[in-house]
Design an enzyme around this catalytic site. Structure first.
Site, PDB file in Angstrom:
ATOM      1  N   GLY A 171      -8.801  25.620  80.749  1.00 17.20           N
ATOM      2  CA  GLY A 171     -10.006  25.055  80.147  1.00 17.20           C
ATOM      3  C   GLY A 171      -9.792  23.571  79.928  1.00 17.20           C
ATOM      4  CB  SER A 172     -10.324  20.735  81.867  1.00 21.81           C
ATOM      5  OG  SER A 172      -9.221  21.321  82.520  1.00 21.81           O
TER       6      SER A 172
ATOM      7  CD  GLN B  80     -15.221  16.515  73.964  1.00 19.32           C
ATOM      8  OE1 GLN B  80     -14.289  15.867  74.427  1.00 19.32           O
ATOM      9  NE2 GLN B  80     -16.312  15.955  73.485  1.00 19.32           N
TER      10      GLN B  80
ATOM     11  NE  ARG C  91     -18.763  28.510  65.716  1.00 18.64           N
ATOM     12  CZ  ARG C  91     -18.722  28.504  64.399  1.00 18.64           C
ATOM     13  NH1 ARG C  91     -19.525  29.283  63.707  1.00 18.64           N
ATOM     14  NH2 ARG C  91     -17.891  27.731  63.754  1.00 18.64           N
TER      15      ARG C  91
ATOM     16  CB  THR D 229     -11.417  31.534  73.854  1.00 18.94           C
ATOM     17  OG1 THR D 229     -10.854  30.689  74.857  1.00 18.94           O
ATOM     18  CG2 THR D 229     -12.854  31.865  74.230  1.00 18.94           C
TER      19      THR D 229
ATOM     20  CG  HIS E 189     -10.835  31.353  63.431  1.00 19.19           C
ATOM     21  ND1 HIS E 189     -10.579  30.411  62.463  1.00 19.19           N
ATOM     22  CD2 HIS E 189     -11.392  30.671  64.464  1.00 19.19           C
ATOM     23  CE1 HIS E 189     -10.964  29.221  62.897  1.00 19.19           C
ATOM     24  NE2 HIS E 189     -11.466  29.351  64.112  1.00 19.19           N
TER      25      HIS E 189
END
Length: 322
Positions: A10-11, A13, A83, A120, A176
């Protein structure tokens, strides 16, 4: 001696921030992976071009094929849909579950010996799915949640007391999400428990309750302010602290989403608890005795995570056979 390879799945932020931090801390060489062509390559090149200024020699590459993560010692997973305002972590479930299945298959094939950190959301369910999909030992797959939530709690407390964040310790357990459990009793300033600081007149119980609530809503607060995304600096720093403890065998005691198999009365689920992270992964689960309101809150949090996991099982029943 060859540097460790750190793969970032995953690239976005968080992925880009992770890559920069790995370089700044000289933790190893970086492979940025993403399904979007050009994005990981562009971010890797941009960060690499900062290395002469920042003074680091980590090599950074970008890739769109899982083959590039082969042999990675650490894999940090941020892939998935972030989100958006008004969206709960739970809304993300079905979309990101499919992503975890794909990522897990890639890790299983190319980096089966890695220490895997999942970021994630919804975190506790996604790390459970990732471990099932990858088939890696449970002690080598963890979720980043408690370090971040505890950091937020520590920051709010340091701000309230006007003291250094370094002198504030705090533990946040449970899932979380909205049901996380900031443990006031085990949180301190220079070793002085928060309840004692209330007695000393440093703050009031009502103010402490407000800080606990703000901690629970820490992620949503940033989502609402940004309007187009979610937090990435603090989550990246938190994951790097976990990776560093593994790579350097520091044996730090940190709260993470760890696989429980009877501890805290929880079976085959990932929930946020304090653990020791060393070069074998999760080397010990620290089982704090919870009572009263803390126990009730933790049990509620576990029940919320259980609901998400059960939903995962219905969406992807084949995960159970892995």
């Amino acid at each position: 001696m060859a540097r460790d390879k750190i793969a970032l799945i995953g690239s976005g932020q968080i992925g880009g921030t992770l890559a920069h931090l790995v370089g700044l801390k000289e933790l190893g060489d970086v492979v940025l992976f993403d399904i979007a062509e050009g994005v990981p390559q562009g971010k890797a090149l941009d960060i690499a071009e900062s290395s002469p200024v920042d003074g680091f020699d980590s090599k950074l590459t970008g890739a769109n094929s899982y083959e590039a993560i082969e042999g990675a010692r650490v894999v940090i997973v941020t892939a998935g849909v972030p989100r958006k305002p008004g969206m709960s972590r739970d809304d993300l479930l079905s979309i990101n579950l499919k992503v975890m299945e794909q990522v897990g298959a890639g890790i299983k094939k190319y980096a089966p010996d890695a220490f895997v950190i999942c970021i994630t959301n919804p975190l506790d369910a996604m790390v459970w799915a990732l471990q099932k999909a990858s088939g890696l030992p449970a002690k080598k797959v963890v979720g980043m949640a408690g370090v971040l939530d505890s950091a937020r709690f520590r920051y709010f407390l340091a701000d309230e007391f006007n003291v250094s964040v370094e002198d504030v310790t705090a533990f946040v357990l449970g899932g979380h999400g909205d049901t996380m459990v900031p443990l006031v009793k085990y949180s301190t300033v220079a070793g002085i428990p928060l309840p004692d600081l209330v007695k000393m007149g440093w703050t009031s119980q009502a103010r402490l309750d407000e800080i606990v609530d703000r901690t629970r809503n820490g992620g949503a607060e940033i989502v609402n302010l940004l309007k187009t995304g979610s937090a990435f600096y603090a989550p990246a720093s938190s994951a790097i602290a976990m990776a560093e403890s593994y790579l350097k065998d520091k044996k730090r005691v940190v709260p993470v989403a760890a696989h429980l198999n009877g501890e805290y009365g929880v079976k085959d689920m990932y929930v946020g608890v304090p653990v020791v992270i060393g070069d074998k992964g999760v080397e010990r689960i620290v089982e704090i005795e919870l009572a009263g309101k803390d126990k009730e809150a933790f049990d509620r949090s576990v029940a919320a995570v259980q609901g998400l996991v059960e939903a995962c099982k219905k969406i992807a029943p084949d995960l159970l056979g892995r």
